[in-house]
Design an enzyme around this catalytic site. Structure first.
Site, PDB file in Angstrom:
ATOM      1  N   ARG A 409       0.892  -1.373  -0.028  1.00  0.00           N
ATOM      2  CA  ARG A 409      -0.125  -0.126  -0.080  1.00  0.00           C
ATOM      3  C   ARG A 409       0.991   1.278   0.061  1.00  0.00           C
ATOM      4  O   ARG A 409       2.203   1.214   0.466  1.00  0.00           O
ATOM      5  CB  ARG A 409      -0.813  -0.057   1.324  1.00  0.00           C
ATOM      6  CG  ARG A 409      -2.020  -1.075   1.289  1.00  0.00           C
ATOM      7  CD  ARG A 409      -2.898  -0.737   2.518  1.00  0.00           C
ATOM      8  NE  ARG A 409      -3.520  -1.917   2.623  1.00  0.00           N
ATOM      9  CZ  ARG A 409      -3.340  -3.061   3.381  1.00  0.00           C
ATOM     10  NH1 ARG A 409      -2.291  -2.833   4.176  1.00  0.00           N
ATOM     11  NH2 ARG A 409      -4.113  -4.002   3.364  1.00  0.00           N
ATOM     12  N   GLU A 412       3.550   2.117   2.670  1.00  0.00           N
ATOM     13  CA  GLU A 412       4.063   1.040   3.487  1.00  0.00           C
ATOM     14  C   GLU A 412       5.732   0.798   3.252  1.00  0.00           C
ATOM     15  O   GLU A 412       6.100   0.831   1.840  1.00  0.00           O
ATOM     16  CB  GLU A 412       3.328  -0.246   3.105  1.00  0.00           C
ATOM     17  CG  GLU A 412       2.039  -0.154   3.713  1.00  0.00           C
ATOM     18  CD  GLU A 412       1.101  -1.320   3.847  1.00  0.00           C
ATOM     19  OE1 GLU A 412       0.017  -1.265   4.414  1.00  0.00           O
ATOM     20  OE2 GLU A 412       1.547  -2.294   2.722  1.00  0.00           O
ATOM     21  N   GLU A 420      18.043 -11.239  11.462  1.00  0.00           N
ATOM     22  CA  GLU A 420      16.987 -12.037  10.785  1.00  0.00           C
ATOM     23  C   GLU A 420      15.834 -11.431  11.489  1.00  0.00           C
ATOM     24  O   GLU A 420      14.611 -12.086  11.463  1.00  0.00           O
ATOM     25  CB  GLU A 420      16.757 -13.416  11.297  1.00  0.00           C
ATOM     26  CG  GLU A 420      17.544 -13.939  12.611  1.00  0.00           C
ATOM     27  CD  GLU A 420      17.006 -13.279  13.742  1.00  0.00           C
ATOM     28  OE1 GLU A 420      17.129 -12.294  14.392  1.00  0.00           O
ATOM     29  OE2 GLU A 420      16.105 -14.186  14.471  1.00  0.00           O
TER      30      GLU A 420
END
Ligand SMILES: Nc1nc2c(ncn2[C@@H]2O[C@H](COP(=O)(O)OP(=O)(O)OP(=O)(O)O)[C@@H](O)[C@H]2O)c(=O)[nH]1
Length: 509
Positions: A409, A412, A420
């Site tokens: 979106r 985002e 990690e």
């Protein structure tokens, strides 16, 4: 010797206007005749009696050449005088505002003589060379001419100086037109070398009305097509042909090309920039032959210099602009690289932090929801230990790809936050909406079924997610990015503690 009748046919065909009478030996003959060219030049017509029309002609003094600019009506006196055999040579007269040159001639024939008054459109520039020594009028004309041209050059060069890069082309065309008009040429043009200096192209051309353009055919010419011409331009910087028919054998190719283009006289002057030959400027005569004068050469040289300067600064500006564009694109690429994590291609920590700061300010300003998530692969140490680091890297890349596809979106952003550990900014999403997004992500990851034989949760790779968000009702002024991250981290910690493979939300404290 030719007979009278032979002359009559000949005179009719001449392009010079003629009023003439034939005087046979022993006989007085006074019928005055005019050839077609004279009819045109003096605006005569075939319906009325010629003598009556000639009597009404008003010769005026050329105001350019006379301070009084007084209109004097000479009636047909001049014509009469010429027909009487008097010598006439006037270069200061006009008829219907047209400058004319009138000169009388007497041509003997086998059986008498012809008395003629030759009338030509006067272009003083063309007759400067033909001037007789001590001809004050011509000297004055020549001086006026030089001044007029200098004025023109100074106007054009001022225009060039004040011209922006996009207007250089029309300025060059305008200058070629001015040169053509001033020198009374039929075609003026610019040729420029390519970057390798082995080909020439006609880049600009002006032609007089009714003259054929040749610019399209004269592209990428190699020197072997016109070797004699190029030798002159390279060695002497100038190429002058008064009469194409008199080109020597060495210039056979040039002669053939000029004839093909109906050129009778041609002059080209080399253009240099920073001491290097960059092309040439030229003038062609198509309608008639032309003896190029020193003044013409000077004019063409001046115009060539002016255009060469303009072209050179245009080239400088173009290469400057090109360098600027290249620098900008290198800069953009570098900036892009500086924002990316090398292994996953996601936003790196620095870029992520900057973006979070910006999004938080915006959300506060516009009172919009904003969620932040931290995400960590479960038991990744065991995965690495089992498969080795390279396979661990591959798993990180697969998850990154999935994250990028999932969070698309507007606004985002997915970043690699630690080894990690990943972080995601979700502008406009409430904490509940964000929780749903991550639940869907978990499902997608499960569908990928990346085998994790050492996991105590399932036999495939799983993630734990901690989410926090800006409170919608409370005052958000005091909330910082550090607080958002700390809360998301606590939520993640809780997810780990509660057994991993889950999404925990935590409203901000
Ligand atoms: N392959 C690979 N491994 C990495 C990278 N960065 C960090 N790691 C590994 O990620 C592992 C993280 O292990 P831990 O912090 O112990 O956490 P965990 O094993 O995932 O356990 P939990 O987070 O508690 O589920 C370490 O083994 C790191 O070596 C990387 O760039 N590539």
């Amino acid at each position: 010797m030719l007979l009278v009748s032979d002359y009559q046919v000949l005179l009719e065909r001449l392009p010079i206007g003629l009023i003439y009478q034939c005087h046979r030996a022993g006989k007085q003959f006074s019928a005055t005749t005019a050839n077609q060219a004279a009819y045109k030049l003096l605006s005569l017509n075939g319906q009325q009696d010629l003598q009556t029309q000639l009597n009404k002609i008003e010769f005026e003094m050329d105001p350019e050449l006379s301070s009084s600019a007084k209109k004097i009506c000479l009636d047909a006196t001049l014509i009469k005088q010429a027909m009487n055999g008097d010598y006439i040579n006037r270069r200061d007269l006009m008829v219907d505002s047209r400058p004319l040159h009138l000169q009388s001639e007497i041509i003997p024939t086998a059986d008498g003589e012809w008395r003629l008054l030759c009338i030509q459109p006067r272009d003083h520039r063309l007759f400067v060379q033909a001037s007789e020594t001590g001809d004050i009028l011509n000297a004055e004309i020549s001086l006026r001419d030089t001044l007029a041209f200098d004025k023109l050059i100074s106007r054009l060069s001022t225009q060039f100086i004040n011209t922006s890069q996009k207007d250089v082309e029309p300025r060059i065309n305008e200058t070629l037109a001015a040169l053509g008009e001033f020198c009374q040429a039929d075609r003026t043009y610019i040729f420029q070398f390519n970057n390798q200096l082995n080909k020439q192209s006609n880049t600009h051309e002006w032609v007089r009305e009714g003259i054929t353009q040749h610019i399209d055919e004269l592209q990428n010419l190699t020197e072997n097509i016109l070797p004699w011409f190029f030798k002159h331009i390279r060695q002497e910087g100038i190429f002058v042909i008064h009469d194409v028919d008199k080109i020597p054998e060495a210039g056979a190719s040039e002669q053939a090309l000029f004839r093909l283009e109906d050129i009778q006289s041609v002059i080209c002057v080399a253009m240099y920039a920073a001491g290097q030959l960059i092309g040439f400027v030229g003038c062609d005569m198509v309608a008639r032959q032309r003896q190029w004068s020193e003044a013409d050469i000077r004019r063409i040289k001046l115009v060539g210099e002016m255009i060469a300067n303009a072209l050179q600064s245009q080239r400088y500006l173009e290469s400057l602009e090109q360098t600027r564009q290249e620098l900008m694109s290198v800069n953009q690429r570098l900036q892009h690289l500086a924002q990316k994590d090398a292994l996953t291609g996601l936003a790196n920590r620095r870029h992520f932090d900057n973006t979070l700061d910006m999004e938080l300010r915006r959300a506060k300003r516009q009172r919009l929801p904003l969620s932040l998530a931290l995400l960590d692969i479960d038991m990744f140490k065991a995965y690495n230990d089992h498969y080795g680091h390279p396979t661990g890297d591959a798993a990180l890349k697969s998850l990154s790809l999935l994250l990028q596809k999932h969070f698309q979106r507007s606004g985002e952003l997915v970043g690699r936050y630690g080894g990690e550990e990943f972080a995601i900014i979700l502008p406009g999403r409430t904490i509940e909406q964000a929780a749903k997004d991550f639940a869907q992500l978990q499902t997608k990851l499960a569908e990928q079924a990346i085998t994790h034989p050492c996991s105590t949760i399932t036999n495939s790779l799983t993630i734990s997610v901690g989410i926090c968000a800006l409170p919608l009702e409370n005052d958000v002024k005091q909330i910082t990015t550090t607080r958002l991250i700390a809360n998301a981290d606590q939520a993640l910690y809780q997810a780990k503690k509660e057994g991993r493979n889950r999404v925990i939300t935590r409203p901000i404290e």
